[in-house]
Motif scaffolding. Sequence first.
Motif, short mmCIF file in Angstrom:
data_model
loop_
_atom_site.label_atom_id
_atom_site.label_comp_id
_atom_site.label_asym_id
_atom_site.label_seq_id
_atom_site.Cartn_x
_atom_site.Cartn_y
_atom_site.Cartn_z
N HIS A 23 -22.74 -6.98 -79.76
CA HIS A 23 -23.66 -7.08 -78.63
C HIS A 23 -22.97 -7.90 -77.54
O HIS A 23 -22.08 -8.71 -77.83
CB HIS A 23 -24.98 -7.74 -79.04
N LEU A 24 -23.37 -7.67 -76.32
CA LEU A 24 -22.81 -8.45 -75.23
C LEU A 24 -23.21 -9.92 -75.41
O LEU A 24 -24.25 -10.21 -76.01
CB LEU A 24 -23.34 -7.93 -73.89
N PRO A 25 -22.40 -10.84 -74.91
CA PRO A 25 -22.72 -12.26 -75.09
C PRO A 25 -24.07 -12.62 -74.47
O PRO A 25 -24.43 -12.12 -73.41
CB PRO A 25 -21.56 -12.97 -74.38
N GLU A 26 -24.81 -13.47 -75.15
CA GLU A 26 -26.09 -13.91 -74.63
C GLU A 26 -25.88 -14.84 -73.43
O GLU A 26 -24.85 -15.50 -73.32
CB GLU A 26 -26.88 -14.63 -75.72
N TRP A 27 -26.86 -14.84 -72.56
CA TRP A 27 -26.78 -15.63 -71.33
C TRP A 27 -26.38 -17.08 -71.61
O TRP A 27 -25.46 -17.62 -71.00
CB TRP A 27 -28.13 -15.56 -70.61
N ASP A 28 -27.08 -17.72 -72.53
CA ASP A 28 -26.83 -19.14 -72.80
C ASP A 28 -25.48 -19.39 -73.46
O ASP A 28 -25.01 -20.53 -73.47
CB ASP A 28 -27.95 -19.71 -73.68
N ALA A 29 -24.89 -18.35 -74.04
CA ALA A 29 -23.60 -18.51 -74.71
C ALA A 29 -22.42 -18.41 -73.73
O ALA A 29 -21.29 -18.75 -74.08
CB ALA A 29 -23.44 -17.48 -75.82
N ILE A 30 -22.69 -17.93 -72.53
CA ILE A 30 -21.63 -17.77 -71.52
C ILE A 30 -21.40 -19.11 -70.83
O ILE A 30 -22.35 -19.74 -70.36
CB ILE A 30 -22.02 -16.69 -70.50
N PRO A 31 -20.16 -19.58 -70.77
CA PRO A 31 -19.90 -20.89 -70.17
C PRO A 31 -20.29 -20.96 -68.71
O PRO A 31 -20.11 -20.01 -67.96
CB PRO A 31 -18.39 -21.08 -70.36
N ASP A 32 -20.84 -22.11 -68.32
CA ASP A 32 -21.25 -22.34 -66.93
C ASP A 32 -20.59 -23.62 -66.40
O ASP A 32 -21.19 -24.37 -65.65
CB ASP A 32 -22.78 -22.47 -66.88
N LEU A 33 -19.35 -23.81 -66.82
CA LEU A 33 -18.63 -25.04 -66.49
C LEU A 33 -17.77 -24.92 -65.25
O LEU A 33 -17.30 -25.93 -64.72
CB LEU A 33 -17.74 -25.45 -67.68
N GLY A 34 -17.53 -23.69 -64.82
CA GLY A 34 -16.61 -23.47 -63.70
C GLY A 34 -15.22 -23.20 -64.23
O GLY A 34 -14.46 -24.12 -64.51
N LEU A 35 -14.88 -21.92 -64.40
CA LEU A 35 -13.59 -21.52 -64.94
C LEU A 35 -12.68 -21.00 -63.84
O LEU A 35 -13.15 -20.42 -62.86
CB LEU A 35 -13.77 -20.43 -66.00
N TYR A 36 -11.39 -21.19 -64.02
CA TYR A 36 -10.41 -20.63 -63.09
C TYR A 36 -10.13 -19.18 -63.48
O TYR A 36 -10.48 -18.74 -64.59
CB TYR A 36 -9.13 -21.45 -63.08
N MET A 37 -9.51 -18.46 -62.57
CA MET A 37 -9.31 -17.03 -62.73
C MET A 37 -8.65 -16.67 -64.07
O MET A 37 -9.13 -15.77 -64.78
CB MET A 37 -8.45 -16.49 -61.58
N ASP A 38 -7.56 -17.34 -64.44
CA ASP A 38 -6.87 -16.98 -65.67
C ASP A 38 -7.75 -17.20 -66.89
O ASP A 38 -7.68 -16.44 -67.87
CB ASP A 38 -5.56 -17.76 -65.80
#
Length: 208
Positions: A23-38
């Motif tokens: 299943h696609l990742p759940e909303w809360d499981a997706i990081p919201d920390l601010g990731l760089y492109m790579d």
Amino acid sequence: MQYDKELIAHKLDRWDRFITDYHLPEWDAIPDLGLYMDQVVVLLAQYLNFIPAMPGGKESFVTSSTINNYVRLKIMPAPVKRKYYRVHICYLIMILTLKQSIGISQVQKIIPWELADGQDGPESVRQIYEDYSGKFRGIALLFNRQIQQSWQDLCVPDAGTDGVARCLVMESALLAGFSKILAEKLLRLWEADPAAVLAAEHPHSFTD
């Protein structure tokens, strides 16, 4: 070219187990920390590892240039100080999975513009993403059941291996083809003039 029946059975069993659990990742499981492109590219490759690499296997299905292009086309919000957050990653998941069957210009019509323009907050994006994830899961399981049923129907003792494999390839291709055609026809109705569309129809054809 000849097919190995045991190899096909192994691959279909592996596909069955993968789709059943995926299943696609759940909303809360997706990081919201601010990731760089790579970091985003690596994360998407993990989330969507069922999508094959570009022809030739030399390039991933997602690259920094493709993401920059989506931002430029305003299909997704721009990064914040070169960092990508949960909202950005959700957009990319939807874009990349839709792009497996329709063109990027058509994807633009499906993803709500008010979201892409950043006019609504994260909760609106969450609702869209969770609805999309549910549809993705349902369609994946439906497709898998069709393929597994076809395999069982075709895999009779006197069926040649090549014949079974070729039938599966044809069925998969036809399912994809009809789905793509219907999606494109529906997308053409976007802001179309109903009277003009109906007037152009031919009574014994569905080419329009």
